[in-house]
Motif scaffolding. Structure first.
Motif: not given
Lengths: 336, 110
Positions: B12, B41-44, B70, B74-76
């Protein structure tokens, strides 16, 4: 056919001479012949064929196995020949593209042309030089019915042709804005929507828009992520940064721009630039902003156009006449 | 001048360390490496710019593309340890208000 026949006898004589004497002169002849083949676009397999033919004429008793080996070589050369042909047509295409880009660069100049407003109030000077053929920098003047003057300076990120095309879009949207919406923040907000909708994700534009209001002796301005300009106070003989904060155009559809206002007095001067000016390098060292201002101040007594020309020449010399980025410098002085 | 890109991938989370210059020549490499990370998806994604002493506007373009990506995935994206010259570029362009930039860790102690 005529030329091919002379080619054969030429080649045969040269080959014979070489086999018998093996001197420098025949090697030189070979080089000349080779250049002529290239010029006439003769494929490599044709040359091997020529060689076989000449050899058979000179030595009718060439061994069978040697003859076969030469035919084998012809086969090998055919693919080379195709690659050579491709290369040749690519070169043709490249020179065609180059001249098309030159035409486009010319058209860009015509399309983006803007006229310096004729006014007693302001003395305006501007210089804009592309690093490559097509510029990503841009400036534009708008004149209002109330004698206000709008000045935009912009830099498209992303270089070359896409940037240039993008500039035309900006210019035409700016020209089509109704006069009632000429305030700096409204202009930037409108342009932001146009850019956001029409350009691709990695491309954006920075712009500084400043409006001179003669009736009020004021300037109003707003910035979309552009390099800050400078205000020269004639009385104190000092520069200060014109700070204005705002997001670059084309990133977020609902960006809002803050508008700033200040009084401008007789003799005061406003300097607008693109990062090609502030990112000038001397050797490996970046030029500090103060140095840019020092150079500007040095020429500040000259009429605005002469002044920016001198400043441009100064940095051109410093960078060995090779700018890394497009360079635009715009200055106006209040005369009355 | 070159750009060296070191990527450490965890669960993640991806850390990208950059060394060198980001300009028109190196930006495409960065884009090619960075964008796929933001598409997880959702990776920081954390980008360390401690060793980047020069960046031009083409570099900003890469980070804008990454930011847009992003939002779609939905990632950051977070930038850390920027040198002053590079940070100035984000400030001028107003991008510091839409991209998460961590400047506090400079030097390690504060």
């Amino acid at each position: 056919m005529e030329t091919l026949n002379t080619d054969i006898s030429n080649y045969r004589n040269l080959l014979k001479h070489y086999i018998e004497i093996r001197d420098e002169q025949s090697l030189y002849g070979a080089e000349q012949l080779s250049k002529m083949f290239i010029k006439n676009n003769v494929p490599p397999e044709e040359i091997v064929n020529l060689h076989i033919q000449a050899l058979e004429e000179l030595y009718p008793d060439v061994p069978e196995y040697f003859r076969h080996s030469m035919n084998f070589l012809v086969e090998i050369m055919i693919t080379y020949g195709i690659a050579y042909q491709e290369n040749y047509s690519l070169r043709e295409e490249q020179s065609q593209l180059k001249s098309e880009i030159a035409v486009a660069a010319n058209m860009q100049e015509t399309l983006l042309a803007t006229t310096k407003p004729e006014t007693e109030d302001l003395d305006i000077g501007v210089v804009s030089a592309p690093a490559n053929q097509m510029s990503g920098d841009y400036y534009h003047f708008l004149e209002g019915k109330d004698n206000s003057i709008g000045i935009a300076i912009a830099d498209v990120i992303g270089k070359g042709i896409p940037a240039a095309l993008c500039m035309s879009m900006i210019k035409y949207s700016m020209d089509s804005l109704p006069e009632a919406t000429m305030s700096p923040k409204t202009i930037l907000k409108n342009l932001n929507r146009v850019v956001e909708r029409n350009v691709d994700a990695g491309m954006f534009i920075t712009m500084f828009y400043i409006q001179y209001l003669p009736a009020k002796n004021k300037i109003r301005y707003a910035s979309a992520g552009h390099e800050p300009g400078f205000y020269y106070n004639a009385e104190t003989k000092t520069f200060e940064e014109i700070k204005a904060k705002g997001l670059v155009l084309g990133v977020s559809p609902d960006a809002d721009y803050r508008e700033y206002e200040r009084t401008i007095n007789k003799g005061d001067m406003v300097v607008l630039l693109t990062d090609g000016v502030t990112e000038c390098k001397q050797g490996d060292r970046f030029i500090e902003t103060e140095e840019v201002l020092e150079v500007i101040e040095q020429y500040s007594d000259l009429p605005a156009q002469e002044m920016v020309n001198k400043v441009y020449k100064h940095f051109e010399r410093m960078q060995n006449f090779q700018f890394r980025d497009d360079f635009t410098l715009l200055v106006f002085k209040k005369e009355v | 001048m070159d750009l060296k890109i070191d990527i450490t991938e965890g669960i993640g989370k991806s850390t990208v360390k950059l060394f060198g210059e980001i300009d028109a020549y190196t930006a495409p490499q960065l884009k090619e490496k960075l964008l796929p990370l933001t598409k997880i998806e959702r990776n920081q994604v954390e980008v360390n710019l401690e060793n980047v002493h020069y960046m031009d506007s083409t570099g900003l373009g890469v980070f804008i593309s990454a930011l847009k990506s992003t939002k779609e995935n939905n990632s950051e994206l977070r930038l850390v340890d920027l040198q002053d010259r590079v940070l100035r570029l984000f400030r001028i362009t107003g991008l510091d208000e839409i991209i998460t930039i961590d400047t506090a860790i400079r030097g390690g102690n504060n």
